[in-house]
Design a protein around this motif. Sequence first.
Motif, PDB file in Angstrom:
ATOM      1  N   GLY A   1      77.357  38.671  37.697  1.00 27.86           N
ATOM      2  CA  GLY A   1      77.351  39.468  36.476  1.00 27.86           C
ATOM      3  C   GLY A   1      76.449  40.670  36.576  1.00 27.86           C
ATOM      4  N   PRO A   2      76.066  41.245  35.410  1.00 29.24           N
ATOM      5  CA  PRO A   2      75.259  42.474  35.376  1.00 29.24           C
ATOM      6  C   PRO A   2      73.816  42.192  35.822  1.00 29.24           C
ATOM      7  N   PRO A   3      72.996  43.245  35.949  1.00 26.82           N
ATOM      8  CA  PRO A   3      71.634  43.046  36.470  1.00 26.82           C
ATOM      9  C   PRO A   3      70.829  41.998  35.711  1.00 26.82           C
ATOM     10  N   ASP A   4      71.080  41.841  34.403  1.00 23.88           N
ATOM     11  CA  ASP A   4      70.215  40.891  33.684  1.00 23.88           C
ATOM     12  C   ASP A   4      70.568  39.423  33.906  1.00 23.88           C
ATOM     13  N   VAL A   5      71.471  39.125  34.841  1.00 25.64           N
ATOM     14  CA  VAL A   5      71.596  37.711  35.261  1.00 25.64           C
ATOM     15  C   VAL A   5      70.421  37.328  36.168  1.00 25.64           C
ATOM     16  N   LEU A   6      69.656  38.334  36.614  1.00 21.63           N
ATOM     17  CA  LEU A   6      68.516  38.072  37.500  1.00 21.63           C
ATOM     18  C   LEU A   6      67.300  37.670  36.671  1.00 21.63           C
ATOM     19  N   ARG A   7      66.566  36.656  37.126  1.00 21.62           N
ATOM     20  CA  ARG A   7      65.334  36.279  36.418  1.00 21.62           C
ATOM     21  C   ARG A   7      64.332  35.682  37.405  1.00 21.62           C
ATOM     22  N   LEU A   8      63.058  35.793  37.048  1.00 18.77           N
ATOM     23  CA  LEU A   8      62.008  35.202  37.887  1.00 18.77           C
ATOM     24  C   LEU A   8      61.902  33.718  37.566  1.00 18.77           C
ATOM     25  N   GLU A   9      61.733  32.909  38.605  1.00 24.34           N
ATOM     26  CA  GLU A   9      61.632  31.467  38.377  1.00 24.34           C
ATOM     27  C   GLU A   9      60.699  30.878  39.436  1.00 24.34           C
ATOM     28  N   ASP A  10      60.089  29.737  39.109  1.00 27.41           N
ATOM     29  CA  ASP A  10      59.337  28.995  40.129  1.00 27.41           C
ATOM     30  C   ASP A  10      60.298  28.083  40.863  1.00 27.41           C
ATOM     31  N   VAL A  11      60.362  28.217  42.164  1.00 23.66           N
ATOM     32  CA  VAL A  11      61.266  27.378  42.977  1.00 23.66           C
ATOM     33  C   VAL A  11      60.464  26.787  44.137  1.00 23.66           C
ATOM     34  N   ASP A  12      61.066  25.826  44.832  1.00 21.73           N
ATOM     35  CA  ASP A  12      60.369  25.210  45.969  1.00 21.73           C
ATOM     36  C   ASP A  12      60.219  26.212  47.098  1.00 21.73           C
ATOM     37  N   ARG A  13      59.078  26.179  47.727  1.00 18.41           N
ATOM     38  CA  ARG A  13      58.869  27.045  48.887  1.00 18.41           C
ATOM     39  C   ARG A  13      59.704  26.496  50.053  1.00 18.41           C
ATOM     40  N   PRO A  14      60.445  27.344  50.779  1.00 16.53           N
ATOM     41  CA  PRO A  14      61.260  26.807  51.888  1.00 16.53           C
ATOM     42  C   PRO A  14      60.370  26.291  53.025  1.00 16.53           C
ATOM     43  N   VAL A  15      60.915  25.336  53.762  1.00 22.49           N
ATOM     44  CA  VAL A  15      60.162  24.752  54.883  1.00 22.49           C
ATOM     45  C   VAL A  15      60.853  25.178  56.179  1.00 22.49           C
ATOM     46  N   PRO A  16      60.118  25.782  57.116  1.00 20.42           N
ATOM     47  CA  PRO A  16      60.783  26.267  58.335  1.00 20.42           C
ATOM     48  C   PRO A  16      61.276  25.129  59.216  1.00 20.42           C
ATOM     49  N   LYS A  17      62.511  25.312  59.767  1.00 19.70           N
ATOM     50  CA  LYS A  17      63.013  24.366  60.762  1.00 19.70           C
ATOM     51  C   LYS A  17      62.344  24.678  62.093  1.00 19.70           C
ATOM     52  N   GLU A  18      62.692  23.887  63.094  1.00 20.85           N
ATOM     53  CA  GLU A  18      62.056  24.003  64.427  1.00 20.85           C
ATOM     54  C   GLU A  18      62.030  25.427  64.967  1.00 20.85           C
ATOM     55  N   ASP A  19      63.179  26.127  64.787  1.00 20.52           N
ATOM     56  CA  ASP A  19      63.308  27.458  65.389  1.00 20.52           C
ATOM     57  C   ASP A  19      63.097  28.578  64.373  1.00 20.52           C
ATOM     58  N   GLU A  20      62.426  28.262  63.263  1.00 19.34           N
ATOM     59  CA  GLU A  20      62.273  29.260  62.195  1.00 19.34           C
ATOM     60  C   GLU A  20      60.815  29.628  61.953  1.00 19.34           C
ATOM     61  N   VAL A  21      60.644  30.828  61.381  1.00 15.00           N
ATOM     62  CA  VAL A  21      59.311  31.212  60.898  1.00 15.00           C
ATOM     63  C   VAL A  21      59.371  31.259  59.370  1.00 15.00           C
ATOM     64  N   LEU A  22      58.247  30.894  58.754  1.00 14.71           N
ATOM     65  CA  LEU A  22      58.122  31.050  57.306  1.00 14.71           C
ATOM     66  C   LEU A  22      57.411  32.380  57.075  1.00 14.71           C
ATOM     67  N   VAL A  23      58.085  33.282  56.373  1.00 15.38           N
ATOM     68  CA  VAL A  23      57.533  34.624  56.157  1.00 15.38           C
ATOM     69  C   VAL A  23      56.971  34.719  54.744  1.00 15.38           C
ATOM     70  N   LYS A  24      55.723  35.169  54.640  1.00 14.04           N
ATOM     71  CA  LYS A  24      55.178  35.522  53.321  1.00 14.04           C
ATOM     72  C   LYS A  24      55.609  36.955  53.062  1.00 14.04           C
ATOM     73  N   VAL A  25      56.513  37.137  52.127  1.00 18.05           N
ATOM     74  CA  VAL A  25      57.121  38.457  51.906  1.00 18.05           C
ATOM     75  C   VAL A  25      56.142  39.352  51.126  1.00 18.05           C
ATOM     76  N   HIS A  26      55.873  40.532  51.671  1.00 19.54           N
ATOM     77  CA  HIS A  26      55.028  41.497  50.946  1.00 19.54           C
ATOM     78  C   HIS A  26      55.860  42.602  50.305  1.00 19.54           C
ATOM     79  N   ALA A  27      56.981  42.932  50.918  1.00 20.71           N
ATOM     80  CA  ALA A  27      57.848  43.975  50.353  1.00 20.71           C
ATOM     81  C   ALA A  27      59.287  43.662  50.706  1.00 20.71           C
ATOM     82  N   THR A  28      60.186  44.011  49.780  1.00 17.25           N
ATOM     83  CA  THR A  28      61.615  43.835  50.013  1.00 17.25           C
ATOM     84  C   THR A  28      62.310  45.033  49.357  1.00 17.25           C
ATOM     85  N   THR A  29      63.611  45.016  49.269  1.00 20.42           N
ATOM     86  CA  THR A  29      64.300  46.152  48.646  1.00 20.42           C
ATOM     87  C   THR A  29      65.395  45.638  47.721  1.00 20.42           C
ATOM     88  N   VAL A  30      65.873  46.520  46.849  1.00 19.21           N
ATOM     89  CA  VAL A  30      67.155  46.274  46.178  1.00 19.21           C
ATOM     90  C   VAL A  30      68.124  47.251  46.811  1.00 19.21           C
TER      91      VAL A  30
END
Length: 325
Positions: free
Chosen positions: A10-39
């Motif tokens: 839907g339109p932009p206001d379907v987006l909302r901030l929520e508390d969710v579980d922090r992902p857990v990295p698998k064997e071959d993954e890194v967990l990134v603390k995101v400092h910046a992203t884009t739209v």
Amino acid sequence: MRAVVYDRYGPPDVLRLEDVDRPVPKEDEVLVKVHATTVNRLDVHTREANRRSGLAVSLLSRMVSGLRRPRQRILGSEFAGEVEAVGAAVSEFAVGDQLFGNSGLRFGAHAEFMCMRESARLAHMPASLSFEEAAPITDGGLNALTCLKQADLRQGRTILIYGASGAIGTAGVQLARYFEADVTAVCSTKNLDLVKSLGADRVIDYTQEDFTRNGETYEVIFDAVGKLSFPRCRASLKPAGVYLPTDGFGNLMRALWPSRSGDKKVVFQIPPRQTKQDVLFLKGLVEAGKFRPVIDRRYPLEDVVEATRYVETEQKTGNVVLTVP
Ligand SMILES: NC(=O)c1ccc[n+]([C@@H]2O[C@H](COP(=O)([O-])OP(=O)(O)OC[C@H]3O[C@@H](n4cnc5c(N)ncnc54)[C@H](OP(=O)(O)O)[C@@H]3O)[C@@H](O)[C@H]2O)c1
């Protein structure tokens, strides 16, 4: 962790901030603390299930992202951040490393943390950039590179880049310049100086001049903003000229089933292949001073709806960054 989520298309206001579980990295993954992203436009199109592109494309989009509702609740494909944790098999990255990359259709970057496979489109950050500057390297950069690779760009080859002021366009001008092509860029009046500064040999203001009527021809026409069509550009292509679209169902069809009349063609890589090597290539260009992502506006993560509305005006210059506190 805090993340921007959505549960229906839907339109932009379907987006909302929520508390969710922090992902857990698998064997071959890194967990990134995101400092910046884009739209970016990928977020926008996915969030509304590509409804503006017609029924067929919208259905295709839902088949990829979830038929009735989005499977991945967190959008955001570009990011820059720090390694918070690594899986047991990770050797390239260590806790505390600064990195940037692109998760593509896996998304997940509009959040405080995300997981990425170490073999994915991920690299150490160029030392000279801040997180906010590094986050927007890959969307325009990879999309433009994927297209331009199809056109055998080299010294003196003539290219016209339409929509030269968008995310893909600003990257496209810089990359075409790097490949030593002869670059004519097209944008509106307000962006002429910027586009010239990115390395265009000449710039056409489309509010003053229609390039399809000025008699000039090019070996390559790159529609970096999805506003042209092959039929409209055909006469502006030299013999055996190549038209590179970024969008459009008709273009896709023409690339799959080229017309048998004439030797001018639409070229579109299907599916687009963007690799870690491409990210490393862009990183190298940044470090060599040959490429810099253009940033229009910056918003904090919680203002994602406002940022998205701005992206949807289709008037952003370069990229819109979200900072993640
Ligand atoms: N970004 C992605 O992830 C992605 C992926 C695949 C495909 N695409 C497609 O690629 C295209 C470009 O994406 P983008 O993110 O680079 O776009 P963008 O950054 O949103 O493009 C914005 C720019 O487009 C220019 N523009 C707007 N209307 C125009 C028109 N009628 N003629 C010429 N220029 C116009 C505006 O500059 P002026 O004022 O100078 O005109 C503005 O600077 C879109 O069609 C998108 O759907 C995007």
